[in-house]
Design an enzyme around this catalytic site. Sequence first.
Site, PDB file in Angstrom:
ATOM      1  N   ASP A 171      11.402 -35.875 -79.585  1.00 40.64           N
ATOM      2  CA  ASP A 171      10.711 -34.884 -81.334  1.00 40.64           C
ATOM      3  C   ASP A 171      12.014 -33.496 -80.999  1.00 40.64           C
ATOM      4  O   ASP A 171      11.094 -32.689 -79.810  1.00 40.64           O
ATOM      5  CB  ASP A 171       9.055 -34.923 -81.022  1.00 40.64           C
ATOM      6  CG  ASP A 171       8.876 -34.810 -82.666  1.00 40.64           C
ATOM      7  OD1 ASP A 171      10.710 -33.493 -83.298  1.00 40.64           O
ATOM      8  OD2 ASP A 171       8.413 -34.166 -83.309  1.00 40.64           O
TER       9      ASP A 171
ATOM     10  N   ASP B  68      14.773 -33.909 -90.994  1.00 40.20           N
ATOM     11  CA  ASP B  68      14.853 -32.451 -91.594  1.00 40.20           C
ATOM     12  C   ASP B  68      13.125 -32.327 -91.727  1.00 40.20           C
ATOM     13  O   ASP B  68      12.185 -31.625 -92.028  1.00 40.20           O
ATOM     14  CB  ASP B  68      15.419 -33.002 -92.906  1.00 40.20           C
ATOM     15  CG  ASP B  68      16.025 -31.691 -93.581  1.00 40.20           C
ATOM     16  OD1 ASP B  68      15.626 -30.658 -93.050  1.00 40.20           O
ATOM     17  OD2 ASP B  68      16.392 -32.197 -94.822  1.00 40.20           O
TER      18      ASP B  68
HETATM   19  P1  ADP Z   1      20.932 -37.434 -91.550  1.00 42.79           P
HETATM   20  O1  ADP Z   1      20.206 -37.925 -92.803  1.00 42.79           O
HETATM   21  O2  ADP Z   1      21.588 -36.652 -91.166  1.00 42.79           O
HETATM   22  O3  ADP Z   1      21.335 -38.750 -90.832  1.00 42.79           O
HETATM   23  P2  ADP Z   1      18.302 -38.396 -90.133  1.00 42.79           P
HETATM   24  O4  ADP Z   1      16.768 -37.198 -89.981  1.00 42.79           O
HETATM   25  O5  ADP Z   1      17.896 -39.928 -91.011  1.00 42.79           O
HETATM   26  O6  ADP Z   1      19.425 -37.632 -90.309  1.00 42.79           O
HETATM   27  O7  ADP Z   1      19.294 -38.807 -88.552  1.00 42.79           O
HETATM   28  C1  ADP Z   1      19.703 -38.242 -87.835  1.00 42.79           C
HETATM   29  C2  ADP Z   1      19.068 -38.648 -86.405  1.00 42.79           C
HETATM   30  O8  ADP Z   1      18.084 -37.871 -85.988  1.00 42.79           O
HETATM   31  C3  ADP Z   1      18.530 -39.850 -86.329  1.00 42.79           C
HETATM   32  O9  ADP Z   1      19.528 -40.821 -84.642  1.00 42.79           O
HETATM   33  C4  ADP Z   1      17.436 -39.878 -86.341  1.00 42.79           C
HETATM   34  O10 ADP Z   1      16.515 -41.292 -85.589  1.00 42.79           O
HETATM   35  C5  ADP Z   1      16.683 -38.203 -85.505  1.00 42.79           C
HETATM   36  N1  ADP Z   1      15.620 -37.868 -86.230  1.00 42.79           N
HETATM   37  C6  ADP Z   1      14.570 -38.110 -86.871  1.00 42.79           C
HETATM   38  N2  ADP Z   1      13.721 -37.541 -86.471  1.00 42.79           N
HETATM   39  C7  ADP Z   1      13.356 -36.903 -85.429  1.00 42.79           C
HETATM   40  C8  ADP Z   1      12.863 -36.296 -84.641  1.00 42.79           C
HETATM   41  N3  ADP Z   1      11.502 -35.787 -84.805  1.00 42.79           N
HETATM   42  N4  ADP Z   1      13.359 -35.922 -83.030  1.00 42.79           N
HETATM   43  C9  ADP Z   1      14.841 -35.954 -82.578  1.00 42.79           C
HETATM   44  N5  ADP Z   1      15.340 -36.414 -83.314  1.00 42.79           N
HETATM   45  C10 ADP Z   1      14.984 -37.494 -85.569  1.00 42.79           C
END
Ligand code: ADP
Length: 170
Positions: A12, A36
Amino acid sequence: MSDGKIQLIQTDITTMNVDAIVNAANVTLLGGGGVDGAIHRSAGPELLEECRSLGGCPTGEARITKGYCLKAKFIIHTVGPIWEGGVNREPELLASCYRSSLQLAEDYIIETIAFPSISTGVYGYPIQQASQIAIREVRNFLAKKSFFKQLSFVCFSANDLHTYQQNLQK
Ligand code: ADP
């Protein structure tokens, strides 16, 4: 070869003990789902307050805020493109996210930085292509004279980790 500075990790991103973490934000910069949402929850409500003062961010650009309750001192918010089949300048815009984030980090003398896989969640960018762009842009940047001591790609899933691993070996 500057690849020695690149680290690949499945975790994470909010737990990362680095100078800056990158947020895959949306144009409003007012929070959302996925990474986000996780960053806003962990950083606390002051982050939203600072984000409100920024007035949004266009796709492909980046903005910086403090990290508040995170271990990271800074958060670099960048807005990835929504995947529309690749016909809407998505590769160019995604590359611009990495370059803008790295440039901003350098301006703030950030030495350690962690990137999530921008655009590959809700925004639907295929991970294979997105990871190739991420690796290419980071390598190009590190090949120049730069302050970075360590740059981490943070993958949330084992599948993403595997894809990055394979592309980093190329
Ligand atoms: P976007 O809208 O740019 O696609 P997302 O947050 O939906 O952004 O996803 C971007 C990447 O971040 C995905 O690979 C998702 O699995 C990952 N992700 C989601 N939560 C976390 C987290 N807490 N830490 C790291 N990566 C994350």
